[in-house]
Scaffold this motif. Structure first.
Motif: not given
Length: 326
Positions: A220-226, A210-212
């Protein structure tokens, strides 16, 4: 079976075959039958020596390679840069410096040296990220800052050469990565801390995939990026740090293996992470076996072999890509 399964199976078989050859070859040579018979029934002095001295070396080299390769994969996912590698950006040298310092000053804390190495690796990682960050992470700036941090920590570590014979021995082992004196205690330490890191890395494949995406798409896909980046970086630092604390400072493993993995099985991190573990173990074990047997009784450190291979490989990657980012 599909191509990816076949490639993975071949890598596992090559690792098993290399481990067997490494156990059989050296100053003491035994046949396959003699090795098996000695391990099962005992009463073979040569096999006893191999079990006590050569087996720990083989296991440590495999665990070191697996940890460094997986650390490289995770860092590349976080930074989105195929050149990210714990040795290049200074994490390994930071871990090595703290490990050398603690073991030299407090030898009784040797079992806990991986934990202190993690602190050194985390410090190096924090410095690289903070000094590289402006509006966002710039791949070129990050690599350059990482090289500077790596040089600084490496220089500080080598300064221990002038602090006495014990420190010299410790520094030489950490810098040159000679696995000669590894014992079962080293296996237990690396197996414990490195095993935890490798197990933690396996469920991270989905997050790495998902980080890609662009950060906004991932959110938007629900990932908490940080938080995802922080967690993945923590596992990468843990793996690189414990590998450096026990196996020594080895560069380019986290660069070579993931690149080969992407060419063979693709960029799906759910497959790339376990493949990198196997590939890293195979690469370092092969390098150590070649270094131990090619010029016997003299030895070529695995780190030297990796530098000879990795340097031209990095130049080739830069020449093919023409840039330092995806």
């Amino acid at each position: 079976m599909n191509k990816k399964t076949i490639v993975f199976a071949i890598a596992v078989l090559l690792l098993a075959a290399t481990a067997l050859l490494s156990a059989m070859l050296g100053s003491i040579r035994v046949s396959f039958g003699g090795l098996v018979q000695g391990l099962i029934f005992g009463q073979n002095e040569q096999v006893d020596i191999i079990r006590d001295l050569r087996f720990p070396r083989i296991i440590v080299s495999m665990l070191t390679g697996a940890a460094l390769a997986v650390s490289g994969v995770l860092l590349q996912a976080v930074i989105k840069n195929p050149l990210a590698e714990p040795g290049i950006i200074g994490i390994s040298s930071g871990a090595g410096l703290v490990s050398i310092t603690v073991v030299t000053l407090f030898p009784m804390l040797y079992f806990w040296s991986p934990l202190f190495s993690v602190l050194g690796g985390a410090l190096a990682c924090f410095l690289v990220y903070s000094l590289s960050w402006r509006v966002n992470l710039n791949p070129l700036r990050l690599i350059l800052v990482g090289i500077a941090v790596n040089a600084t920590f490496t220089g500080l570590g080598q300064s221990f050469n002038y602090r006495g014979s014990y420190a010299v021995t410790t520094v030489n082992q950490a810098v040159s990565s000679i696995f000669t004196m590894k014992i079962w205690d080293d296996v237990y330490i690396l197996g414990l801390f490195g095993g935890i890191g490798l197990l933690l890395s396996l469920p991270l494949g989905g997050l790495c995939n998902m980080l890609a995406f662009q950060d906004e798409t991932a959110r938007n896909l629900g990932l908490r990026v940080e938080w995802s980046r922080l967690g993945i970086s923590a596992v990468a630092v843990l793996l690189a740090s414990v590998a450096t604390a026990i196996g020594g400072l080895i560069m380019f493993v986290g660069l070579l293996v993931p690149h080969i993995g992407r060419a063979l099985i693709g960029s799906n991190y759910k497959l790339l992470i376990p493949f990198s573990a196997v590939g890293g173990a195979l690469l370092i074990l092969a390098a150590d076996t070649i270094g131990r047997t090619a010029l016997a009784p003299a030895e070529i450190p695995a780190s030297v072999i990796m530098a000879v291979i990795g340097g031209p490989f990095l130049i080739m990657m830069l020449k093919r890509s023409g840039k330092l980012s995806h």
